[in-house]
Design a protein around this motif. Sequence first.
Motif, mmCIF file in Angstrom:
data_model
loop_
_atom_site.group_PDB
_atom_site.id
_atom_site.type_symbol
_atom_site.label_atom_id
_atom_site.label_comp_id
_atom_site.label_asym_id
_atom_site.label_seq_id
_atom_site.Cartn_x
_atom_site.Cartn_y
_atom_site.Cartn_z
ATOM 1 N N GLN A 7 -3.733 11.497 -6.689
ATOM 2 C CA GLN A 7 -3.950 10.525 -7.763
ATOM 3 C C GLN A 7 -5.331 10.700 -8.393
ATOM 4 O O GLN A 7 -5.479 10.683 -9.623
ATOM 5 C CB GLN A 7 -3.793 9.099 -7.226
ATOM 6 C CG GLN A 7 -2.360 8.737 -6.861
ATOM 7 C CD GLN A 7 -2.259 7.403 -6.133
ATOM 8 O OE1 GLN A 7 -3.246 6.903 -5.577
ATOM 9 N NE2 GLN A 7 -1.060 6.831 -6.120
ATOM 10 N N VAL A 66 0.829 -1.206 0.000
ATOM 11 C CA VAL A 66 0.000 0.000 0.000
ATOM 12 C C VAL A 66 0.860 1.252 0.000
ATOM 13 O O VAL A 66 0.565 2.225 -0.706
ATOM 14 C CB VAL A 66 -0.947 -0.003 1.218
ATOM 15 C CG1 VAL A 66 -1.761 1.297 1.258
ATOM 16 C CG2 VAL A 66 -1.869 -1.209 1.172
ATOM 17 N N ASP A 67 1.948 1.249 0.785
ATOM 18 C CA ASP A 67 2.783 2.451 0.848
ATOM 19 C C ASP A 67 3.438 2.755 -0.496
ATOM 20 O O ASP A 67 3.583 3.916 -0.887
ATOM 21 C CB ASP A 67 3.846 2.299 1.940
ATOM 22 C CG ASP A 67 4.678 1.035 1.751
ATOM 23 O OD1 ASP A 67 4.216 0.125 1.023
ATOM 24 O OD2 ASP A 67 5.778 0.952 2.326
ATOM 25 N N ALA A 119 2.134 1.944 -3.410
ATOM 26 C CA ALA A 119 1.057 2.383 -4.300
ATOM 27 C C ALA A 119 0.680 3.841 -4.051
ATOM 28 O O ALA A 119 0.441 4.601 -4.995
ATOM 29 C CB ALA A 119 -0.161 1.484 -4.122
ATOM 30 N N THR A 120 0.620 4.249 -2.785
ATOM 31 C CA THR A 120 0.232 5.628 -2.481
ATOM 32 C C THR A 120 1.333 6.624 -2.839
ATOM 33 O O THR A 120 1.052 7.789 -3.148
ATOM 34 C CB THR A 120 -0.112 5.763 -0.993
ATOM 35 O OG1 THR A 120 0.993 5.292 -0.200
ATOM 36 C CG2 THR A 120 -1.354 4.958 -0.651
ATOM 37 N N ALA A 151 -9.306 3.737 -3.014
ATOM 38 C CA ALA A 151 -7.941 3.555 -2.516
ATOM 39 C C ALA A 151 -6.974 4.579 -3.093
ATOM 40 O O ALA A 151 -5.844 4.703 -2.601
ATOM 41 C CB ALA A 151 -7.461 2.139 -2.839
ATOM 42 N N LEU A 152 -7.371 5.309 -4.113
ATOM 43 C CA LEU A 152 -6.496 6.336 -4.677
ATOM 44 C C LEU A 152 -6.341 7.496 -3.702
ATOM 45 O O LEU A 152 -7.279 7.849 -2.979
ATOM 46 C CB LEU A 152 -7.069 6.854 -6.002
ATOM 47 C CG LEU A 152 -7.163 5.866 -7.173
ATOM 48 C CD1 LEU A 152 -7.797 6.545 -8.378
ATOM 49 C CD2 LEU A 152 -5.791 5.308 -7.536
ATOM 50 N N THR A 153 -5.168 8.090 -3.692
ATOM 51 C CA THR A 153 -4.949 9.276 -2.865
ATOM 52 C C THR A 153 -5.577 10.501 -3.545
ATOM 53 O O THR A 153 -5.957 10.456 -4.725
ATOM 54 C CB THR A 153 -3.450 9.512 -2.666
ATOM 55 O OG1 THR A 153 -2.848 9.793 -3.942
ATOM 56 C CG2 THR A 153 -2.785 8.298 -2.038
ATOM 57 N N THR A 196 -12.469 11.868 -1.389
ATOM 58 C CA THR A 196 -11.018 11.943 -1.533
ATOM 59 C C THR A 196 -10.594 13.250 -2.180
ATOM 60 O O THR A 196 -9.446 13.691 -2.021
ATOM 61 C CB THR A 196 -10.520 10.756 -2.376
ATOM 62 O OG1 THR A 196 -11.079 9.543 -1.859
ATOM 63 C CG2 THR A 196 -9.003 10.649 -2.347
#
Length: 684
Positions: free
Chosen positions: A561, A519-520, A522-523, A556-558, A595
């Motif tokens: 993103q 996850v880290d 990906a973000t 899940a996108l920041t 988000t």
Amino acid sequence: MTYTRLPERDRVSKLRALQSLHAPGCLRSPFRWESFGGRTLALAPMGLGPRSPNKAGRRFPAGGKRGRGAKGSGRPRPGRQRPSSSPPDGSSEPALDAHSHLSSEALGYFRRALSALKEAPETGEERELMVHNVLKEVEAQALALATHRTGSEIMQELLGFSPLKPLCRVWAALRSSLRSVACHRCGVHVLQSALLQLPRLLGSPAQEEEEDLEEEENGKDGPLETLEELVLGLASEVCDDFPFYCGDIHASFVVRTLLQVLGGTLLESERTRHRGSQSPDAQRVPARECKRTDFEVPETFLNCLQDLSSCFLKDIAVFITDKISSFCLQVALQVLHRKLPQFCAHVCSAVISYLSSRNPSADGSPLLLFLRDQTSSRLLEQVLLVLEPLRLQSLFEDHFQGQLQALAAHPIANFPLQRLLDAVTTPELLSPVFEELSPALEAVLAQGHPGVVIALVGACRRVGAHQAQVLQLLLEAFHCAEPSSRQVACVPLFATLMAYEVYYGLLEEEGAVPAEHQVDVATARALGDVTVLGSLLLQHLLHFSSPGIILQSLCALTGPQLLTLAQSPAGSHVLDAVLSSPSVTRKQRRRVLKTLKGQYVALACSRHGSRVLDAIWSGAALGARKEIATELGERNQELMRDPFGHHVARNVALTTFLKRREAWEQQQGAVAKRRRALNSILED
């Protein structure tokens, strides 16, 4: 100066009086009067100059381009060139009349006349006189204007101002040189423009004053033919030498426009193509995306359309195999499908029968050979799109079944296969197609033909079948099905058309156990470039009955993103699908959009992001609107200086929000109330 419309008798008298004027001082007018060709004409306002003539994993190729200019498309250059239609003397175009030269003085006059008409009031006697006189000069020099590069462009615009009778006179002036004008690189576009005036003028009543003013002229030259007669006359001349007109690189444009006018339907792709001398290899809009404009036509036009289309059947081999002529048949199929569906089915049967009887091969249907040919495949694409469902089912069983994977891998045949998938509307046809294609999705993507996969997913969305299966196959093809933690990364992979290892830069040995999703990592990674086909894929998936996996990945996108996705020309349409899909609940929609909090100003100051923000605002409740307005209000000055942010601030009524909050809330509450009432009416 204001203009009032006089009674008909007075208007005729005044127009006659104006027409007899020959001195600039005889009428108080905002226009300059200029003598040209023996007539006194109203031109541009004083001081207005002439118009300027210049105006280690797997990365899936995006694919989708096609034609000679497409890189990596696999389409070979056509091996057969059509013999030139040039005359025997070796000149590049048919010989024109010796008097077709346009002087610089005449060109300057027509340029100023066009500028004057653009600046003139939309109504009024002076404008009518100006149009009448200018078009009389156009009629006198019709051939010279039509075959001059700049003059033809001016003439096309002037025809847009023309009433019914002057257009008929100009048309009649060109008819004696029809073949020369139609085969001229500039003249062809003038003929197209004249034909494209029919939706505006067809059936319009002839004005009494025009008839009176032209009575004397008609007495000299004989009665003027009606617009309907002129169109039918043009169709008759084209029909007499149909293969020539369809096969000429310029005249074929006239045939295609004529077919549309006779059918009372204008295709958007053809309407935009006539503005300039484009070759058939110019940009091509897929047939499934062609927008249409319909208008009423007399019954004689439809009868003529059928007669003209019958000419295709007399030399069907030419129209199937010749690149230029084939375009005419493709347009005819689209028009016939809309206006004469039974005759369209007859033409399609003739095409399929002819192709099925050529070059018999033991390897499969003879039709498969033509699916791999650059010219014939384009015609077959259109045939597939206009076939009735039962005939399409029969065609699939007789010619396509068992060959789909080979067609999907072929650099040319994959395009007709996409059109076959676009035409699927029944579960009976989708099931065997899906069963045959589904095992090869990853291979098709690796070969650079993602359009086949997108078309299959679109068919599943349209028919409402095999949706869960195709989603699972996509997850496997992009290497994010196992372990299950990777599924949350499917949106970036689908959007960029990259496999998991390529997108995240992993080096995994063949046969090794796939690593868990980090996850880290990906973000921390910025969203990759969103492709058009990747965006289309996500839009289809969001309209599936159960888009949960896609929505989880979006959540899940920041913020940065998701902002990148919204600001992308292609990616912004993914958020449009989130907002419009009936499968996405209000709660799921809010979870995705939250988000974007903290990103509203950047969104508002973006060309595509501002459009997304407008769409979010339109569907937002009062509480959500307050949050958006509050965030935007903190940087109001920045918004007002930005060309896109300025419009968003106006749409949000940001000034009212900052200065009169109570009035703003009342206004937004009223808007929300009207929207709820409208929605309830639409639901009922």
